[in-house]
Design a protein around this motif. Structure first.
Motif, PDB file in Angstrom:
ATOM      1  N   SER A 102      -0.768   4.461   2.119  1.00  0.00           N
ATOM      2  CA  SER A 102      -0.213   3.114   2.310  1.00  0.00           C
ATOM      3  C   SER A 102      -0.447   2.626   3.731  1.00  0.00           C
ATOM      4  N   ALA A 103      -0.291   3.515   4.700  1.00  0.00           N
ATOM      5  CA  ALA A 103      -0.510   3.141   6.101  1.00  0.00           C
ATOM      6  C   ALA A 103      -1.975   2.777   6.348  1.00  0.00           C
ATOM      7  N   HIS A 105      -4.071   1.511   4.099  1.00  0.00           N
ATOM      8  CA  HIS A 105      -4.271   0.190   3.503  1.00  0.00           C
ATOM      9  C   HIS A 105      -3.626  -0.893   4.361  1.00  0.00           C
ATOM     10  N   ALA A 106      -2.482  -0.603   4.946  1.00  0.00           N
ATOM     11  CA  ALA A 106      -1.827  -1.570   5.840  1.00  0.00           C
ATOM     12  C   ALA A 106      -2.707  -1.866   7.048  1.00  0.00           C
ATOM     13  N   GLN A 107      -3.381  -0.847   7.569  1.00  0.00           N
ATOM     14  CA  GLN A 107      -4.299  -1.062   8.688  1.00  0.00           C
ATOM     15  C   GLN A 107      -5.443  -1.989   8.291  1.00  0.00           C
ATOM     16  N   ASP A 110      -4.082  -5.442   8.050  1.00  0.00           N
ATOM     17  CA  ASP A 110      -3.897  -5.980   9.400  1.00  0.00           C
ATOM     18  C   ASP A 110      -5.223  -6.419  10.009  1.00  0.00           C
ATOM     19  N   GLU A 136      -3.590  -5.785  -1.156  1.00  0.00           N
ATOM     20  CA  GLU A 136      -2.155  -5.758  -1.454  1.00  0.00           C
ATOM     21  C   GLU A 136      -1.904  -5.444  -2.921  1.00  0.00           C
TER      22      GLU A 136
END
Length: 152
Positions: A102-103, A105-107, A110, A136
């Motif tokens: 998840s982190a 994909h968040a990067q 961003d 997302e």
């Protein structure tokens, strides 16, 4: 990573997801946690699916978005190098693994948002919004399945 055009961004993103799929499975292969192995297989399938979507991704309005120059931004928190396995993944629980994925994909999200803020009034803006939506959506699908796996 040195990316100058939106086309290169899309191609790099697709290649990264494809590479991450194999990296994750190879890195988790020696784990004794069966749930973690099942989750890594599931996530790898999603990563490959996402890579296929991105490899086929073309702007809907015009090809102008592919020629839009952009700057890349991933120096503060580099993504995992997927060229060799990392035993750290084999030591993670399924929950820790999903948090890490998840982190990542968040990067990526961003990064797309950063680029979107730099080209808000260009043809690339719509394309970046679509990339954000795709990322997302995939992470939501993976979260739902990870929760189901956790309930087993």
């Amino acid at each position: 990573m040195h990316i100058e055009t939106m086309q290169e961004m899309v191609e790099w993103s697709a290649a990264y997801h494809q590479s991450f799929a194999g990296y994750l499975q190879d890195s988790v292969a020696s784990s004794s946690d069966e749930r973690a192995k099942m989750l890594s297989d599931y996530i790898a399938d999603h990563e490959r699916s996402l890579a296929k979507v991105l490899f086929a991704f073309k702007p809907t309005e015009s090809d102008a978005a592919l020629g839009t120059w952009c700057a890349e931004f991933l120096n503060d928190q580099p993504l995992p190098n997927t060229e060799k396995t990392d035993v750290r993944w084999a030591q993670m629980s399924a929950d820790e693994m999903f948090a890490e994925v998840s982190a990542i994909h968040a990067q990526l999200i961003d990064l797309y948002r950063f680029l979107l803020s730099r080209c808000i009034a260009t043809p690339a803006a719509e394309m970046l919004e679509q990339l954000i939506d795709i990322e997302e959506h995939e992470i939501k699908l993976m979260a739902q399945s990870a929760n189901r796996l956790h309930e087993m």
